[in-house]
Design a protein around this motif. Structure first.
Motif, PDB file in Angstrom:
ATOM      1  N   ASP A  91       3.122  13.097   1.230  1.00 20.91           N
ATOM      2  CA  ASP A  91       4.358  12.719   2.176  1.00 20.91           C
ATOM      3  C   ASP A  91       4.320  11.589   2.551  1.00 20.91           C
ATOM      4  OD1 ASP A  91       2.404  12.858   4.382  1.00 20.91           O
ATOM      5  OD2 ASP A  91       2.433  14.844   4.532  1.00 20.91           O
ATOM      6  N   TYR A  92       5.107  11.268   3.506  1.00 19.78           N
ATOM      7  CA  TYR A  92       5.543   9.758   3.881  1.00 19.78           C
ATOM      8  C   TYR A  92       4.302   9.447   4.841  1.00 19.78           C
ATOM      9  CZ  TYR A  92       7.595   5.571   5.779  1.00 19.78           C
ATOM     10  OH  TYR A  92       7.995   4.228   6.196  1.00 19.78           O
ATOM     11  N   LEU A  93       3.821  10.209   5.760  1.00 16.68           N
ATOM     12  CA  LEU A  93       2.943   9.927   6.605  1.00 16.68           C
ATOM     13  C   LEU A  93       1.603   9.404   5.805  1.00 16.68           C
ATOM     14  CD1 LEU A  93       3.512  12.271   9.870  1.00 16.68           C
ATOM     15  CD2 LEU A  93       4.150   9.715   9.353  1.00 16.68           C
ATOM     16  N   SER A  94       1.504  10.293   4.996  1.00 14.39           N
ATOM     17  CA  SER A  94       0.172  10.007   4.086  1.00 14.39           C
ATOM     18  C   SER A  94       0.119   8.695   3.151  1.00 14.39           C
ATOM     19  CB  SER A  94       0.195  11.039   2.903  1.00 14.39           C
ATOM     20  OG  SER A  94      -0.091  12.326   3.708  1.00 14.39           O
ATOM     21  N   VAL A  95       1.687   8.523   3.058  1.00 12.41           N
ATOM     22  CA  VAL A  95       1.845   6.982   2.350  1.00 12.41           C
ATOM     23  C   VAL A  95       1.373   6.006   3.090  1.00 12.41           C
ATOM     24  CG1 VAL A  95       3.448   5.631   1.370  1.00 12.41           C
ATOM     25  CG2 VAL A  95       3.508   8.031   0.749  1.00 12.41           C
ATOM     26  N   MET A  96       2.082   5.909   4.535  1.00 14.85           N
ATOM     27  CA  MET A  96       1.546   4.937   5.354  1.00 14.85           C
ATOM     28  C   MET A  96       0.295   4.823   5.603  1.00 14.85           C
ATOM     29  SD  MET A  96       4.518   3.428   5.689  1.00 14.85           S
ATOM     30  CE  MET A  96       3.955   2.518   7.026  1.00 14.85           C
ATOM     31  N   ASP A  97      -0.510   6.089   5.983  1.00 14.35           N
ATOM     32  CA  ASP A  97      -1.913   5.974   6.114  1.00 14.35           C
ATOM     33  C   ASP A  97      -2.685   5.470   5.040  1.00 14.35           C
ATOM     34  OD1 ASP A  97      -4.232   6.772   7.561  1.00 14.35           O
ATOM     35  OD2 ASP A  97      -4.743   8.386   6.216  1.00 14.35           O
ATOM     36  N   TYR A  98      -2.327   5.783   3.855  1.00 17.75           N
ATOM     37  CA  TYR A  98      -2.892   5.113   2.468  1.00 17.75           C
ATOM     38  C   TYR A  98      -2.688   3.699   2.535  1.00 17.75           C
ATOM     39  CZ  TYR A  98      -3.920   4.274  -2.434  1.00 17.75           C
ATOM     40  OH  TYR A  98      -4.421   3.546  -3.589  1.00 17.75           O
ATOM     41  N   PHE A 141      -1.670  -5.655  -3.671  1.00 20.12           N
ATOM     42  CA  PHE A 141      -2.075  -4.668  -3.043  1.00 20.12           C
ATOM     43  C   PHE A 141      -0.430  -3.770  -3.288  1.00 20.12           C
ATOM     44  CE2 PHE A 141      -2.142  -1.683   0.560  1.00 20.12           C
ATOM     45  CZ  PHE A 141      -1.143  -1.677   1.161  1.00 20.12           C
ATOM     46  N   CYS A 142      -0.586  -2.849  -3.573  1.00 19.35           N
ATOM     47  CA  CYS A 142       0.728  -1.952  -4.167  1.00 19.35           C
ATOM     48  C   CYS A 142       0.924  -0.709  -3.331  1.00 19.35           C
ATOM     49  CB  CYS A 142       0.715  -1.667  -5.550  1.00 19.35           C
ATOM     50  SG  CYS A 142       0.637  -3.086  -6.615  1.00 19.35           S
ATOM     51  N   PRO A 143       1.764  -0.592  -2.329  1.00 20.24           N
ATOM     52  CA  PRO A 143       1.996   0.654  -1.678  1.00 20.24           C
ATOM     53  C   PRO A 143       2.620   1.613  -2.802  1.00 20.24           C
ATOM     54  CG  PRO A 143       3.026  -1.349  -0.397  1.00 20.24           C
ATOM     55  CD  PRO A 143       2.397  -1.701  -1.884  1.00 20.24           C
ATOM     56  N   PRO A 144       1.971   3.018  -2.703  1.00 17.48           N
ATOM     57  CA  PRO A 144       2.498   3.918  -3.719  1.00 17.48           C
ATOM     58  C   PRO A 144       3.705   4.530  -2.981  1.00 17.48           C
ATOM     59  CG  PRO A 144       0.674   5.156  -2.530  1.00 17.48           C
ATOM     60  CD  PRO A 144       0.874   3.267  -1.891  1.00 17.48           C
ATOM     61  N   SER A 145       4.537   5.300  -3.700  1.00 20.62           N
ATOM     62  CA  SER A 145       5.401   6.218  -2.931  1.00 20.62           C
ATOM     63  C   SER A 145       4.889   7.751  -2.946  1.00 20.62           C
ATOM     64  CB  SER A 145       6.653   6.273  -4.144  1.00 20.62           C
ATOM     65  OG  SER A 145       6.328   6.635  -5.586  1.00 20.62           O
ATOM     66  N   VAL A 146       5.575   8.473  -2.327  1.00 23.22           N
ATOM     67  CA  VAL A 146       4.746   9.798  -2.231  1.00 23.22           C
ATOM     68  C   VAL A 146       4.507  10.306  -3.440  1.00 23.22           C
ATOM     69  CG1 VAL A 146       5.640  12.392  -1.483  1.00 23.22           C
ATOM     70  CG2 VAL A 146       6.237  10.217  -0.163  1.00 23.22           C
ATOM     71  N   GLY A 147       3.306  11.138  -3.867  1.00 22.74           N
ATOM     72  CA  GLY A 147       3.039  11.490  -4.960  1.00 22.74           C
ATOM     73  C   GLY A 147       2.400  10.405  -5.940  1.00 22.74           C
ATOM     74  N   GLY A 148       2.457   9.130  -5.779  1.00 23.44           N
ATOM     75  CA  GLY A 148       2.044   8.342  -6.668  1.00 23.44           C
ATOM     76  C   GLY A 148       0.721   8.099  -6.732  1.00 23.44           C
ATOM     77  N   VAL A 149      -0.119   8.821  -5.778  1.00 22.33           N
ATOM     78  CA  VAL A 149      -1.603   8.636  -5.757  1.00 22.33           C
ATOM     79  C   VAL A 149      -2.110  10.054  -5.514  1.00 22.33           C
ATOM     80  CG1 VAL A 149      -3.704   7.999  -4.739  1.00 22.33           C
ATOM     81  CG2 VAL A 149      -1.776   6.368  -5.031  1.00 22.33           C
ATOM     82  N   LYS A 150      -3.033  10.717  -5.865  1.00 24.70           N
ATOM     83  CA  LYS A 150      -3.456  12.078  -5.772  1.00 24.70           C
ATOM     84  C   LYS A 150      -3.901  12.114  -4.165  1.00 24.70           C
ATOM     85  CE  LYS A 150      -6.617  15.491  -6.947  1.00 24.70           C
ATOM     86  NZ  LYS A 150      -7.547  16.175  -8.118  1.00 24.70           N
ATOM     87  N   GLY A 151      -3.205  13.034  -3.598  1.00 21.09           N
ATOM     88  CA  GLY A 151      -3.409  13.387  -2.204  1.00 21.09           C
ATOM     89  C   GLY A 151      -2.449  12.775  -1.047  1.00 21.09           C
ATOM     90  N   VAL A 152      -1.669  11.976  -1.483  1.00 24.61           N
ATOM     91  CA  VAL A 152      -0.519  11.293  -0.941  1.00 24.61           C
ATOM     92  C   VAL A 152       0.675  12.044  -1.170  1.00 24.61           C
ATOM     93  CG1 VAL A 152       0.570   9.311  -0.510  1.00 24.61           C
ATOM     94  CG2 VAL A 152      -1.729   9.158  -1.112  1.00 24.61           C
TER      95      VAL A 152
END
Length: 119
Positions: free
Chosen positions: A101-108, A88-99
Motif C-alpha cells: 500500500d502507499y504507506l508501505s511504499v513511503m516507509d520503504y 535509489f529507485c522508489p517502487p510503486s505499490v506491489g513493486g517490492v515484496k511486502g510493499v
C-alpha cells in the motif's frame, strides 16, 4: 521513520525527472539537478558531464530515479562520483515484496533513502 526523515533533511540529491520533486519536498532534500534536461528528453553527453560536475561540486549523495526508468544512466553518473550518488529507485505499490500500500511504499522509500545517505 522519523529518524530516517531527519537524516534526509537538507541532503543534496539529483533526480531523474521533475516528478521526483514531490518526494524531495516530503523528505526536505535539496535538488541540484535532473537527469532529463526537459520532460521526456533523454540527457545528452554534455548534460551528463554537467550533472557529474554538479554532484562533485555540491557533494550530492543520492540519485532518485523512478522505477520505470533504465538505471544505466544513473549508474554511470554515480560511478563517476566515487560512492556519491547511489541510485535509489522508489517502487510503486506491489513493486517490492511486502510493499502493498502507499504507506508501505513511503516507509520503504524513506528507509532506502536513509541507507543511501549513510552508505
Amino acid at each position: 521513520m522519523t529518524d530516517e526523515l531527519a537524516r534526509s533533511r537538507g541532503s543534496l540529491s539529483l533526480h531523474g525527472t521533475r516528478a521526483g520533486g514531490n518526494f524531495a519536498e516530503y523528505t526536505k532534500m535539496n535538488i541540484v539537478g535532473f537527469m532529463e534536461p526537459k520532460p521526456g528528453v533523454p540527457p545528452s553527453p554534455a548534460h551528463l558531464a554537467g550533472l557529474i560536475q554538479t554532484m562533485k561540486r555540491t557533494g550530492a549523495k543520492v540519485i532518485v530515479m523512478e522505477p520505470f526508468y533504465d538505471r544505466k544512466t544513473a549508474d554511470f553518473v554515480a560511478s563517476k562520483n566515487r560512492r556519491q550518488g547511489s541510485p535509489f529507485c522508489p517502487p510503486s505499490v506491489g513493486g517490492v515484496k511486502g510493499v502493498g500500500d502507499y504507506l508501505s511504499v513511503m516507509d520503504y522509500d524513506i528507509k532506502q533513502l536513509a541507507a543511501a545517505l549513510n552508505g
